[in-house]
Enzyme design. Structure first.
Site, short mmCIF file in Angstrom:
data_model
loop_
_atom_site.label_atom_id
_atom_site.label_comp_id
_atom_site.label_asym_id
_atom_site.label_seq_id
_atom_site.Cartn_x
_atom_site.Cartn_y
_atom_site.Cartn_z
N GLY A 183 70.48 56.64 24.98
CA GLY A 183 70.51 55.28 25.46
C GLY A 183 71.58 54.46 24.78
CG ASP A 184 71.43 53.43 20.66
OD1 ASP A 184 71.35 52.20 20.82
OD2 ASP A 184 70.57 54.08 20.06
CB ALA A 185 75.69 57.64 23.86
#
Length: 407
Positions: A183-185
Site C-alpha cells: 500500500g505504501d509503495a
C-alpha cells in the site's frame, strides 16, 4: 535553490540537463517511513535535489529492518540521493528555518496527521504566502478530510480497508496481507506522479497547489474494476489463492525437484499452447475455453491436467518445454535467485552505491530506464543531520508571514 550553472545551492554537482531531467528542482521530504520517502526517492533518482528534513529523533525508518554495524540497510536504500537536515519543527526557530527552505523549494512532501503542519505554523496558507509556487504533497492514510482524516494509519490499514486483503488468501482461509508494504509503495508512486503533474500545472497556472494523496484511495484505485463490478452485478471478489477469477491457467506448481514455477495464460492462444503441451489439447476445443472467465470457471479441470505434468519433471525441464512451446512460465525465485539471474544481471538490476559509513551499499538500481535522460544514484542514505549546516547555511531568509510581521 539552484545557483549559477554547474552546482546546486547545497553542493550537489549539477548534471547536464540531458542526463538529469529533474535537475534544478528542489524537493523537501519531511515525510517518514515509506510512502512519502519512496515518492521523494523516485524524484531524486532523476536529479531532483531532495532535502530530507528529520526530527531530532530521526526518521523511524532508521530503526527498521536489518543493519550492518548498526547502520540500517533499508534507510540506505530508501534515502539514497537525499540530504539529511535535522530540524525540530515544534520549535519556532526551526519552524522558521523550515519556512526558509520552503521559500526556495519546488515541492514539499509530508505525511503528518492532518492539522499537524497547521499547529506548527506551517500550513498550506502560510507556505503559499512564503512561496506561491510551492507544490505541497500530503500523504496520509485517509486523506485531509472526512470522518477518518485524523486517525493514525499506515499502509497495512489501507491493504485491509481497500479490499485487497479480503480477496487475497486461500479459499475458506483467512484474509491475507502482503509480505511487504504494498500500500505504501502504490501511494508513493501516486505521490511522485501527483508532484510532477502539479509542477507541470504550475507552468500553466503560475502557482503551486496542494496534492492530497490517501493511501487507501490509491490502493483501491489500483485494484481494477471490483467496485464497478459490485455496483452493477452485486459480485464480490472471492479468495482463490494463487489462482484468478478472470482467467486460467494461473497459479504456482511444484516440480519433481521440489522447486516451483508460476504459470499464467490470460490470452487464449497462450492457454491453448499450455494445454497442448501437457497433453490435453481437447480442453482447448471446449466452448468455455474461449474466454478467460470460462476458463476460470473450469480452473480445477485445467489444473488437474497441468499439475501432474509439471510434478513429473524437474524445473529446468519444465522451463525448457514451456519456452519451446511459447507458453508463459516463470520460476519462483528467492532473493539469491534474483541476484544470480542472467537477465537481471545483464540489465544491471543492482548497483553498488558509495557510502561514507559502509564503503558501498548494493541496492536496486533506478526502477525504469529513459533512453535520453537516465536516472542515477549518487550516494546511499546519509547519516542523520549530515547536511544540516550546508543546507541551512545556503538558504536565503524568507520574507516574514503576516503573523510574524506583526509579532
Amino acid at each position: 535553490m539552484t545557483s549559477p550553472r554547474g552546482r546546486t545551492a547545497v553542493g550537489r554537482p549539477a548534471v547536464p540537463a540531458p542526463a538529469a531531467p529533474l535537475a534544478g528542482l528542489t524537493v523537501i521530504d519531511a515525510s517518514t517511513l515509506f510512502a512519502g520517502p519512496f515518492a521523494a526517492r523516485l524524484l531524486g533518482d532523476f536529479g531532483a535535489e531532495i532535502i530530507k528534513v528529520e526530527q531530532p529523533s530521526g526518521d523511524p525508518l532508521r530503526r527498521f529492518g536489518h543493519a550492518v554495524r548498526d547502520v540500517p540497510l533499508l534507510w540506505k536504500v530508501l534515502s539514497r540521493n537525499k540530504k539529511s537536515v535535522v530540524l525540530d519543527l515544534h520549535e519556532p526557530g526551526d519552524a522558521q528555518r523550515f519556512r526558509r527552505l520552503a521559500a526556495g523549494a519546488d515541492a514539499l512532501i509530508e505525511n503528518f496527521r492532518p492539522g499537524t503542519l497547521e499547529r506548527w505554523g506551517l500550513g498550506p496558507e502560510v507556505l503559499a504566502e512564503v512561496n506561491p509556487r510551492l507544490v505541497l504533497a500530503r500523504v496520509t492514510a485517509f486523506g485531509q478530510d472526512g470522518p477518518y482524516a485524523h486517525r493514525p494509519g499506515f499502509g497495512t490499514l489501507a491493504e485491509a480497508m481497500s479490499g485487497l486483503a479480503a480477496m487475497s488468501g486461500e479459499p475458506g482461509g483467512p484474509p491475507a496481507l502482503p509480505a511487504f508494504p504494498l500500500g505504501d509503495a502504490v501511494a508513493g508512486l501516486h505521490a511522485a506522479l501527483a508532484v510532477l503533474i502539479a509542477l507541470r500545472a504550475r507552468d500553466v497556472i503560475g502557482t503551486g497547489q496542494v496534492a492530497d494523496i490517501a493511501i487507501t484511495e490509491t490502493l483501491i484505485g489500483s485494484l481494477g474494476a471490483q467496485l464497478t463490478v459490485y455496483e452493477h452485478l452485486g459480485l464480490k471478489p472471492e479468495r482463490v489463492g494463487n489462482r484468478s477469477n478472470n482467467s486460467a491457467p494461473r497459479g504456482v506448481y511444484r516440480c519433481a525437484d521440489d522447486r516451483w514455477v508460476a504459470v499464467s495464460a490470460p490470452a487464449h492462444p497462450v492457454a491453448e499452447r499450455v494445454v497442448r503441451l501437457v497433453g490435453r489439447p481437447d480442453l482447448g476445443d471446449e466452448p468455455w475455453f474461449a474466454t478467460g472467465v470460462g476458463r476460470a470457471e473450469h480452473r480445477e479441470l485445467i489444473d488437474d491436467a497441468i499439475r501432474p505434468w509439471i510434478a513429473a519433471r524437474r524445473r529446468d525441464e519444465v522451463m525448457d518445454a514451456f519456452e519451446a512451446a511459447e507458453a508463459a512460465v516463470a520460476p519462483i525465485y528467492e532473493v539469491d535467485d534474483v541476484l544470480a539471474d542472467p537477465q537481471f544481471r545483464a540489465r544491471g538490476l543492482t548497483v553498488d552505491v558509495p557510502d561514507a559509513e559502509l564503503g558501498s551499499v548494493r541496492m536496486p538500481g533506478v526502477p525504469f530506464r529513459l533512453s535520453a535522460t537516465p536516472g542515477r544514484i549518487d550516494w546511499a542514505g546519509p547519516p542523520i543531520g549530515a547536511h544540516t549546516e550546508d543546507v541551512c547555511g545556503s538558504v536565503a531568509p524568507a520574507r516574514p508571514t503576516a503573523g510574524e510581521a506583526g509579532a
